[in-house]
Scaffold this motif. Sequence first.
Motif, PDB file in Angstrom:
ATOM      1  N   GLN A 143       0.746  -1.021   0.081  1.00 50.71           N
ATOM      2  CA  GLN A 143       0.013  -0.177   0.031  1.00 50.71           C
ATOM      3  C   GLN A 143       1.045   1.273   0.028  1.00 50.71           C
ATOM      4  O   GLN A 143       0.767   2.060  -0.624  1.00 50.71           O
ATOM      5  CB  GLN A 143      -0.940   0.151   1.109  1.00 50.71           C
ATOM      6  CG  GLN A 143      -2.184  -0.867   1.001  1.00 50.71           C
ATOM      7  CD  GLN A 143      -1.938  -2.296   0.843  1.00 50.71           C
ATOM      8  OE1 GLN A 143      -1.389  -2.863   1.453  1.00 50.71           O
ATOM      9  NE2 GLN A 143      -2.622  -2.901  -0.424  1.00 50.71           N
ATOM     10  N   VAL A 144       1.918   1.327   0.724  1.00 47.02           N
ATOM     11  CA  VAL A 144       3.012   2.577   0.820  1.00 47.02           C
ATOM     12  C   VAL A 144       3.581   2.676  -0.462  1.00 47.02           C
ATOM     13  O   VAL A 144       4.454   3.661  -0.505  1.00 47.02           O
ATOM     14  CB  VAL A 144       3.488   2.473   2.077  1.00 47.02           C
ATOM     15  CG1 VAL A 144       2.606   2.774   3.195  1.00 47.02           C
ATOM     16  CG2 VAL A 144       4.659   1.390   2.270  1.00 47.02           C
ATOM     17  N   ASN A 145       3.827   1.389  -1.338  1.00 49.90           N
ATOM     18  CA  ASN A 145       4.537   1.383  -2.371  1.00 49.90           C
ATOM     19  C   ASN A 145       3.737   1.376  -3.738  1.00 49.90           C
ATOM     20  O   ASN A 145       4.327   0.812  -4.795  1.00 49.90           O
ATOM     21  CB  ASN A 145       5.383   0.307  -2.416  1.00 49.90           C
ATOM     22  CG  ASN A 145       6.770   0.311  -1.529  1.00 49.90           C
ATOM     23  OD1 ASN A 145       7.670   1.107  -1.797  1.00 49.90           O
ATOM     24  ND2 ASN A 145       6.651  -0.358  -0.422  1.00 49.90           N
ATOM     25  N   GLY A 146       2.400   1.975  -3.594  1.00 52.40           N
ATOM     26  CA  GLY A 146       1.609   2.209  -4.804  1.00 52.40           C
ATOM     27  C   GLY A 146       0.359   1.968  -4.792  1.00 52.40           C
ATOM     28  O   GLY A 146      -0.552   2.347  -5.494  1.00 52.40           O
ATOM     29  N   LYS A 175       1.339   9.540   5.208  1.00 53.77           N
ATOM     30  CA  LYS A 175       1.821  10.630   4.325  1.00 53.77           C
ATOM     31  C   LYS A 175       0.838  10.109   3.110  1.00 53.77           C
ATOM     32  O   LYS A 175       0.499  11.330   2.482  1.00 53.77           O
ATOM     33  CB  LYS A 175       3.241  10.253   3.809  1.00 53.77           C
ATOM     34  CG  LYS A 175       3.939  11.056   2.918  1.00 53.77           C
ATOM     35  CD  LYS A 175       5.179  10.648   2.538  1.00 53.77           C
ATOM     36  CE  LYS A 175       5.545  11.414   1.053  1.00 53.77           C
ATOM     37  NZ  LYS A 175       6.854  11.058   0.930  1.00 53.77           N
ATOM     38  N   LYS A 176       0.685   8.876   2.680  1.00 52.51           N
ATOM     39  CA  LYS A 176      -0.097   8.442   1.438  1.00 52.51           C
ATOM     40  C   LYS A 176      -1.337   8.957   1.467  1.00 52.51           C
ATOM     41  O   LYS A 176      -2.273   9.561   0.776  1.00 52.51           O
ATOM     42  CB  LYS A 176      -0.106   7.124   1.506  1.00 52.51           C
ATOM     43  CG  LYS A 176       1.291   6.368   1.026  1.00 52.51           C
ATOM     44  CD  LYS A 176       1.309   6.667  -0.423  1.00 52.51           C
ATOM     45  CE  LYS A 176       2.675   5.749  -0.980  1.00 52.51           C
ATOM     46  NZ  LYS A 176       3.006   5.898  -2.591  1.00 52.51           N
ATOM     47  N   VAL A 177      -2.179   8.724   2.989  1.00 50.53           N
ATOM     48  CA  VAL A 177      -3.633   9.248   3.047  1.00 50.53           C
ATOM     49  C   VAL A 177      -3.655  10.862   2.981  1.00 50.53           C
ATOM     50  O   VAL A 177      -4.636  11.405   2.297  1.00 50.53           O
ATOM     51  CB  VAL A 177      -4.243   8.751   4.607  1.00 50.53           C
ATOM     52  CG1 VAL A 177      -5.216   9.472   4.822  1.00 50.53           C
ATOM     53  CG2 VAL A 177      -4.029   7.286   4.496  1.00 50.53           C
ATOM     54  N   LEU A 178      -2.734  11.542   3.541  1.00 50.58           N
ATOM     55  CA  LEU A 178      -2.870  12.829   3.475  1.00 50.58           C
ATOM     56  C   LEU A 178      -2.745  13.500   1.982  1.00 50.58           C
ATOM     57  O   LEU A 178      -3.253  14.534   1.376  1.00 50.58           O
ATOM     58  CB  LEU A 178      -1.666  13.722   4.219  1.00 50.58           C
ATOM     59  CG  LEU A 178      -1.914  13.332   5.802  1.00 50.58           C
ATOM     60  CD1 LEU A 178      -0.767  14.095   6.459  1.00 50.58           C
ATOM     61  CD2 LEU A 178      -3.071  14.043   6.287  1.00 50.58           C
ATOM     62  N   LEU A 179      -1.833  12.773   1.270  1.00 54.24           N
ATOM     63  CA  LEU A 179      -1.554  13.128  -0.194  1.00 54.24           C
ATOM     64  C   LEU A 179      -2.448  12.311  -1.171  1.00 54.24           C
ATOM     65  O   LEU A 179      -2.693  12.830  -2.237  1.00 54.24           O
ATOM     66  CB  LEU A 179      -0.297  12.923  -0.518  1.00 54.24           C
ATOM     67  CG  LEU A 179       1.034  13.720   0.398  1.00 54.24           C
ATOM     68  CD1 LEU A 179       2.399  13.185  -0.370  1.00 54.24           C
ATOM     69  CD2 LEU A 179       0.885  15.132   0.132  1.00 54.24           C
ATOM     70  N   ARG A 180      -3.190  11.525  -0.541  1.00 54.98           N
ATOM     71  CA  ARG A 180      -4.348  10.639  -1.396  1.00 54.98           C
ATOM     72  C   ARG A 180      -3.751  10.199  -2.505  1.00 54.98           C
ATOM     73  O   ARG A 180      -4.071  10.215  -3.813  1.00 54.98           O
ATOM     74  CB  ARG A 180      -5.537  11.672  -1.899  1.00 54.98           C
ATOM     75  CG  ARG A 180      -6.215  12.312  -0.677  1.00 54.98           C
ATOM     76  CD  ARG A 180      -7.358  13.239  -1.217  1.00 54.98           C
ATOM     77  NE  ARG A 180      -8.160  13.919  -0.050  1.00 54.98           N
ATOM     78  CZ  ARG A 180      -9.038  14.752  -0.096  1.00 54.98           C
ATOM     79  NH1 ARG A 180      -9.482  15.011  -1.410  1.00 54.98           N
ATOM     80  NH2 ARG A 180      -9.496  15.259   0.553  1.00 54.98           N
ATOM     81  N   GLU A 181      -2.461   9.601  -2.391  1.00 51.95           N
ATOM     82  CA  GLU A 181      -1.817   8.835  -3.593  1.00 51.95           C
ATOM     83  C   GLU A 181      -2.129   7.412  -3.654  1.00 51.95           C
ATOM     84  O   GLU A 181      -2.547   6.918  -2.813  1.00 51.95           O
ATOM     85  CB  GLU A 181      -0.103   8.912  -3.138  1.00 51.95           C
ATOM     86  CG  GLU A 181       0.175  10.196  -3.079  1.00 51.95           C
ATOM     87  CD  GLU A 181       1.654  10.206  -2.965  1.00 51.95           C
ATOM     88  OE1 GLU A 181       2.389  11.189  -3.304  1.00 51.95           O
ATOM     89  OE2 GLU A 181       2.240   9.091  -2.411  1.00 51.95           O
TER      90      GLU A 181
END
Length: 200
Positions: free
Chosen positions: A141-144, A178-184
């Motif tokens: 999840q944190v890698n894509g 970080k991913k959630v905040l950036l919605r990546e």
Amino acid sequence: MYLVFIKPILDFCLALFGILIALPILIMTALLLAIANKGKPFFFQIRPGKHEKLFNIIKFKTMTDAKDVHGKLLPDNQRLTRIGSFVRKTSLDEIPQLFNVLKGEMSLIGPRPLLSEYLPLYNDIQKKRHQVRPGITGWAQVNGRNSIGWEEKFIFDVYYVNNFSFAMDLKVLFLTIKKVLLREGVTSVTSVSMEKFKGN
């Protein structure tokens, strides 16, 4: 030691704390989704957990059950509600899984629990993802997340199983925030949700 004793205790304590902190958000989101989905704010589905043991995962329901004239569900992008889109982009749909963590069916961090219909499709290496409890978030999840293909996702999952540690879990936790905040990586390249796995 960490996997057998420390991780389950941390999971339970952090999940309970998370539920208490997020309770107002849980209630408000459930009410809004109940209105959008005609009284159905939650989504339940059988998923395989550790050692492929099946359990009922709980998520917020972000899509309606709208069907075409032939009784077939409409495409995901046509069933995704406005509030559902917001809930998915902000990852709020994952919060109810904290209850799965409390029950010991999931961990905060681990390979995501996928559809049970995929079980016969995994090769011997990919099956290793079921050697640990599935997680709300994980190394893949944190890698894509949904923006990477199945082969890459399974490589990340198996890497986590072979290399997990407290330090790695801590890294995944901070990267998830970080991913959630950036919605990546919320959606795949070609679909609202990840395309189905069809085997190797």
